[in-house]
Design a protein around this motif. Sequence first.
Motif, short mmCIF file in Angstrom:
data_model
loop_
_atom_site.label_atom_id
_atom_site.label_comp_id
_atom_site.label_asym_id
_atom_site.label_seq_id
_atom_site.Cartn_x
_atom_site.Cartn_y
_atom_site.Cartn_z
N PRO A 26 0.80 -1.23 0.00
CA PRO A 26 0.00 0.00 0.00
C PRO A 26 0.83 1.28 0.00
CG PRO A 26 -0.14 -1.15 2.12
CD PRO A 26 0.49 -2.08 1.16
N LEU A 27 1.99 1.26 0.66
CA LEU A 27 2.82 2.47 0.67
C LEU A 27 3.39 2.76 -0.71
CD1 LEU A 27 4.23 4.79 2.11
CD2 LEU A 27 6.05 3.19 2.78
N ILE A 28 3.91 1.74 -1.37
CA ILE A 28 4.46 1.92 -2.72
C ILE A 28 3.36 2.35 -3.69
CG2 ILE A 28 5.50 0.73 -4.69
CD1 ILE A 28 7.49 1.30 -2.54
N LYS A 29 2.17 1.76 -3.57
CA LYS A 29 1.06 2.14 -4.45
C LYS A 29 0.71 3.61 -4.28
CE LYS A 29 -1.21 -2.39 -4.82
NZ LYS A 29 -2.44 -3.17 -4.49
N ALA A 30 0.65 4.06 -3.03
CA ALA A 30 0.32 5.47 -2.77
C ALA A 30 1.40 6.38 -3.35
CB ALA A 30 0.17 5.70 -1.27
N MET A 31 2.65 5.98 -3.24
CA MET A 31 3.74 6.79 -3.78
C MET A 31 3.67 6.87 -5.30
SD MET A 31 6.91 5.54 -1.33
CE MET A 31 8.11 6.58 -2.18
N ASN A 33 1.09 6.35 -7.26
CA ASN A 33 -0.14 6.98 -7.75
C ASN A 33 -0.29 8.42 -7.28
OD1 ASN A 33 -0.93 4.57 -8.99
ND2 ASN A 33 -1.94 3.83 -7.13
N GLY A 34 0.64 8.89 -6.45
CA GLY A 34 0.52 10.24 -5.93
C GLY A 34 -0.70 10.38 -5.03
N GLY A 35 -0.94 9.34 -4.22
CA GLY A 35 -2.14 9.32 -3.39
C GLY A 35 -1.86 9.61 -1.93
N LEU A 36 -2.91 9.51 -1.15
CA LEU A 36 -2.84 9.72 0.30
C LEU A 36 -2.61 8.39 1.00
CD1 LEU A 36 -3.34 11.49 2.87
CD2 LEU A 36 -5.76 10.90 2.63
N PHE A 37 -1.65 8.35 1.91
CA PHE A 37 -1.40 7.15 2.69
C PHE A 37 -1.62 7.46 4.16
CE2 PHE A 37 1.12 4.21 5.20
CZ PHE A 37 0.83 2.99 4.61
N LEU A 38 -2.52 6.71 4.79
CA LEU A 38 -2.81 6.89 6.21
C LEU A 38 -2.22 5.73 6.99
CD1 LEU A 38 -4.20 8.12 8.70
CD2 LEU A 38 -6.28 6.87 8.04
N ALA A 39 -1.27 6.03 7.86
CA ALA A 39 -0.69 5.03 8.75
C ALA A 39 -1.43 5.12 10.08
CB ALA A 39 0.80 5.28 8.94
N ASN A 40 -2.47 4.33 10.23
CA ASN A 40 -3.29 4.38 11.44
C ASN A 40 -2.58 3.68 12.59
OD1 ASN A 40 -5.57 5.07 12.91
ND2 ASN A 40 -6.63 3.16 12.43
N GLU A 41 -2.68 4.26 13.79
CA GLU A 41 -2.03 3.72 14.98
C GLU A 41 -0.54 3.48 14.72
OE1 GLU A 41 -4.16 0.41 16.59
OE2 GLU A 41 -6.01 1.54 16.85
N ILE A 42 0.10 4.49 14.21
CA ILE A 42 1.50 4.36 13.79
C ILE A 42 2.43 4.03 14.95
CG2 ILE A 42 2.00 6.83 14.02
CD1 ILE A 42 3.74 6.57 11.49
N ASN A 43 2.04 4.42 16.17
CA ASN A 43 2.91 4.11 17.30
C ASN A 43 2.74 2.68 17.82
OD1 ASN A 43 0.36 4.84 18.28
ND2 ASN A 43 1.18 5.64 20.20
N ARG A 44 2.03 1.86 17.07
CA ARG A 44 2.03 0.42 17.32
C ARG A 44 3.03 -0.29 16.40
NH1 ARG A 44 -2.37 -1.52 20.27
NH2 ARG A 44 -2.12 -3.57 19.32
N VAL A 70 12.48 3.88 -5.90
CA VAL A 70 11.17 4.25 -6.44
C VAL A 70 10.86 5.68 -6.01
CG1 VAL A 70 8.69 3.77 -6.41
CG2 VAL A 70 10.34 1.88 -6.40
N LYS A 71 10.54 6.53 -6.97
CA LYS A 71 10.22 7.93 -6.67
C LYS A 71 8.71 8.11 -6.58
CE LYS A 71 14.32 9.88 -8.92
NZ LYS A 71 14.81 10.86 -9.94
N SER A 72 8.30 8.93 -5.65
CA SER A 72 6.86 9.18 -5.50
C SER A 72 6.39 10.18 -6.54
CB SER A 72 6.56 9.72 -4.10
OG SER A 72 7.17 10.98 -3.90
N SER A 73 5.14 10.06 -6.94
CA SER A 73 4.54 10.99 -7.88
C SER A 73 4.04 12.22 -7.14
CB SER A 73 3.36 10.31 -8.60
OG SER A 73 3.80 9.18 -9.33
N PRO A 74 3.87 13.34 -7.85
CA PRO A 74 3.33 14.54 -7.20
C PRO A 74 1.97 14.25 -6.57
CG PRO A 74 4.19 15.06 -9.37
CD PRO A 74 4.21 13.57 -9.26
N GLY A 75 1.75 14.78 -5.41
CA GLY A 75 0.48 14.56 -4.72
C GLY A 75 0.57 13.54 -3.60
N PHE A 76 1.67 12.79 -3.54
CA PHE A 76 1.83 11.80 -2.46
C PHE A 76 1.83 12.52 -1.12
CE2 PHE A 76 4.97 9.59 0.35
CZ PHE A 76 4.13 8.55 0.73
#
Length: 216
Positions: A26-31, A33-44, A70-76
């Motif tokens: 999911p992280l690579i896909k968001a990068m 596609n220039g999308g939003l990535f939400l890391a929920n409960e990141i401190n777990r 891998v480079k992220s697209s604009p909007g990531f």
Amino acid sequence: SHLIGSFNPATTIQKGFSFEAFNPGPLIKAMLNGGLFLANEINRATEYTQNSLLEPLEERTLSIPHIGRVKSSPGFFFIGAMNPSELVGTHRLGEALKDRFNVWIELDYPDKKTEMKIIEHNNPYYKVEESILEKIYLIINRTRTHHQVQTPASLRSGIALARLTGVAQKRNKKADSNKILRNLASNVLFGAIQAKPGVKAKDVIVNIISQVLGSA
């Protein structure tokens, strides 16, 4: 590997370690596609997972073995949400990772009207009356202000209580709603709150329910 992705064994045998054989996480896909990535409960997240986020947040790139960078697209855009650090199961965020978050927003509990709407929205199949919904809110909210409660009930407890109440009312339409709510609230809160040292959670729960519904 789930966050970043992994190589498909069968395709890798046929075509080698190429991007075509790589199943992006999911992280690579968001990068890409220039999308939003939400890391929920990141401190777990473990220290290893936290460290894997340093490059994407700093350089907006991510190095994958055998493939390269891998480079992220604009909007990531990366958002991290976390629980209070005193909760069980959380890990301390490393200073390097914390330094890469540019904006920090502290969220409190929603107001009464909003929280009741959230509870109602998450209970579409077993509706409860507005008066019952308000009592559910008051019970949950009282755990947040009670002087003997160390860890209060979350919004999820309100949703669970509304669902269970709706199911019970549908099965027995003649039953007293306060009696149903009293019994179910005791069970829900017992696993949802933590009383302060030296205090029995059961006694606190009885007190909270009595404050809202009156004595049994």
